[in-house]
Motif scaffolding. Structure first.
Motif, PDB file in Angstrom:
ATOM      1  N   ASP A   1      52.837 -12.991 -11.003  1.00  0.00           N
ATOM      2  CA  ASP A   1      52.917 -11.413 -11.103  1.00  0.00           C
ATOM      3  C   ASP A   1      54.305 -10.985 -11.841  1.00  0.00           C
ATOM      4  O   ASP A   1      55.287 -11.261 -11.589  1.00  0.00           O
TER       5      ASP A   1
ATOM      6  N   THR B   1      47.475  -9.532  -2.210  1.00  0.00           N
ATOM      7  CA  THR B   1      48.775 -10.347  -2.264  1.00  0.00           C
ATOM      8  C   THR B   1      49.994  -9.727  -1.429  1.00  0.00           C
ATOM      9  O   THR B   1      50.821 -10.110  -0.912  1.00  0.00           O
TER      10      THR B   1
ATOM     11  N   LYS C   1      55.696  -8.067 -12.579  1.00  0.00           N
ATOM     12  CA  LYS C   1      56.580  -7.237 -11.669  1.00  0.00           C
ATOM     13  C   LYS C   1      57.462  -7.744 -10.734  1.00  0.00           C
ATOM     14  O   LYS C   1      58.456  -7.695 -10.529  1.00  0.00           O
ATOM     15  N   SER C   2      56.716  -8.403  -9.516  1.00  0.00           N
ATOM     16  CA  SER C   2      57.426  -9.024  -8.466  1.00  0.00           C
ATOM     17  C   SER C   2      57.823 -10.240  -8.666  1.00  0.00           C
ATOM     18  O   SER C   2      59.031 -10.641  -7.829  1.00  0.00           O
TER      19      SER C   2
ATOM     20  N   LEU D   1      45.107 -12.626 -11.575  1.00  0.00           N
ATOM     21  CA  LEU D   1      45.734 -11.817 -10.710  1.00  0.00           C
ATOM     22  C   LEU D   1      45.675 -10.385 -11.408  1.00  0.00           C
ATOM     23  O   LEU D   1      45.894 -10.383 -12.716  1.00  0.00           O
ATOM     24  N   ASP D   2      45.119  -9.537 -10.643  1.00  0.00           N
ATOM     25  CA  ASP D   2      45.330  -8.078 -11.230  1.00  0.00           C
ATOM     26  C   ASP D   2      46.446  -7.289 -10.487  1.00  0.00           C
ATOM     27  O   ASP D   2      46.602  -7.026  -9.344  1.00  0.00           O
ATOM     28  N   GLY D   3      47.579  -7.428 -11.098  1.00  0.00           N
ATOM     29  CA  GLY D   3      48.975  -6.926 -10.671  1.00  0.00           C
ATOM     30  C   GLY D   3      48.943  -5.445 -10.327  1.00  0.00           C
ATOM     31  O   GLY D   3      49.606  -5.189  -9.284  1.00  0.00           O
TER      32      GLY D   3
ATOM     33  N   ASP E   1      57.084 -15.625 -18.420  1.00  0.00           N
ATOM     34  CA  ASP E   1      57.630 -14.593 -18.151  1.00  0.00           C
ATOM     35  C   ASP E   1      58.587 -14.176 -19.180  1.00  0.00           C
ATOM     36  O   ASP E   1      59.540 -15.044 -19.209  1.00  0.00           O
TER      37      ASP E   1
ATOM     38  N   GLY F   1      47.238  -5.578  -6.754  1.00  0.00           N
ATOM     39  CA  GLY F   1      47.690  -6.650  -6.090  1.00  0.00           C
ATOM     40  C   GLY F   1      46.542  -7.450  -5.398  1.00  0.00           C
ATOM     41  O   GLY F   1      46.663  -8.048  -4.450  1.00  0.00           O
TER      42      GLY F   1
ATOM     43  N   LEU G   1      44.231 -11.026  -6.051  1.00  0.00           N
ATOM     44  CA  LEU G   1      44.365 -12.550  -6.410  1.00  0.00           C
ATOM     45  C   LEU G   1      42.632 -12.706  -6.426  1.00  0.00           C
ATOM     46  O   LEU G   1      42.296 -12.711  -5.261  1.00  0.00           O
TER      47      LEU G   1
END
Length: 356
Positions: free
Chosen positions: A311, A67, A313-314, A46-48, A266, A51, A53
């Motif tokens: 992710d 995403t 962040k989310s 994932l490239d957060g 996380d 967004g 995937l």
């Protein structure tokens, strides 16, 4: 009677010292189907920031999934015929590349998803790992009779700068400690390698005691801990294990679901997530402190959900699967399960999004 009272008191002290954690309630939030002929898959990343995937969908190619919009954006050129096994991302250089089963890598520009011509490294490869300190990539090539050659590339040129030979024939996941070292799991030898990427040499080999078939790996660099997903063996059940990254000592292990191929940590939530495709379960562990861990829940997922991307962040977790079957007229990977799927049906491939 006095002895029983003493044991009960001790258990009570332990209970109050470590109160039970609240149930997070991780669940399937949504899913999206990606139409196609039907093919196996492996790694996702994932490239957060964007967004996006990146899904190694093998004969379907490296697929880029939005995403936010829950839709396929593109299948990168020069990745389907080469059979993409996943992507390695280097956002600082606006660079990524597809790890192709045919032994090549296909570089692409992350911002535009424009692919370049493949670069041939060998006859076959599995995956690769980026160390942001040395700016070097370690590529897991196919094993030979006496081990595996790990090819070292320099970013962003992708020039080959060296080879590291290891005895393992099943090198798997790796992660960086932020100090120029990559820690890599060896599934067949059931150990963890510490690799100095600047010197391009192995500096430690630690047995993953009680961790049958150490497979997935993630780092907690702050607390100097290595998180291992272990598939299990005839001597050990599938387990989550924690290793000290300075000494190699295994300080915790607990049974979990079988068929592991993904682990994510996380640091904010103090949670470790492990996806296990054979038992179709995602185990969630809490990090109480650097030396104390406990399982807080196990979510039933779907058969084949074995890789994941988190992710930060989310706090959403992404995974993929498809409807599959084991066709015994073809090769079945019985080292994972006697019923491991090798045939997948068209238009059943899904991206699954988990949340709490």
């Amino acid at each position: 009677m006095r002895y029983a009272t003493f044991v009960g008191a001790a258990a009570l002290v332990t209970f109050f010292a470590l109160p039970a954690s609240a149930f997070d309630g991780w669940h399937l939030e949504s899913s999206a189907t990606i139409e196609g002929k039907g093919a196996a898959w492996d790694y996702i990343s994932l490239d957060g920031a964007s967004g996006r995937l990146y899904i190694g969908h093998r004969k379907e190619g490296l697929q880029v999934f939005d995403t936010a919009g829950r839709k396929l954006l593109k299948t990168l050129d020069n990745t389907a015929t080469q059979s993409s096994n996943g992507a390695t991302l280097m956002p600082e250089f606006d660079l990524g590349f597809s790890n192709n089963e045919d032994g090549s890598i296909t570089p692409f520009k992350m911002s535009t998803m424009e692919a370049r011509a493949p670069i041939k490294l060998g006859e076959e490869l599995d995956t690769s790992h980026y160390d942001p300190v040395s700016k070097r990539i370690l590529v897991n090539m196919a094993a030979g009779k006496d081990g595996t050659e790990l090819v070292v590339l320099q970013a962003p040129s992708l020039e080959k700068v060296g080879v590291i030979k290891i005895a393992s024939k099943k090198p798997e996941h790796a992660d960086s400690d932020g100090k120029g070292n990559l820690f890599m799991a060896s599934r067949d030898l059931e150990l963890v390698y510490r690799i100095d990427m600047k010197e391009m040499k192995v500096t430690a080999e630690w047995p993953a005691s009680g961790c049958g078939q150490a497979n997935s790996l993630a780092m907690d660099a702050v607390n100097k801990r290595i998180f291992l997903g272990c598939r299990g063996s005839d001597k050990a059940k599938p387990a989550f294990a924690v290793m000290d990254s300075e000494t190699g000592k295994v300080i915790f292990s607990q049974e979990m679901g079988g068929g592991n191929d993904g682990v994510a940590y996380d640091a904010e939530l103090k949670r470790i997530f492990l996806t296990n495709g054979v038992n179709a379960v995602m185990n969630v562990f809490e990090q109480v402190d650097a030396n104390t861990y406990r399982q807080i829940e196990a979510l039933g997922t779907h058969a084949g959900v074995r890789s994941l991307a988190l992710d930060a962040k989310s706090k959403k977790i992404f995974a993929v699967t498809a409807e599959g079957s084991a066709d015994y007229a073809k090769k079945v990977t019985t080292t994972v399960s006697p019923y491991y799927a090798n045939t997948f049906y068209p238009n059943t491939f899904k991206v699954l999004i988990y949340a709490k």
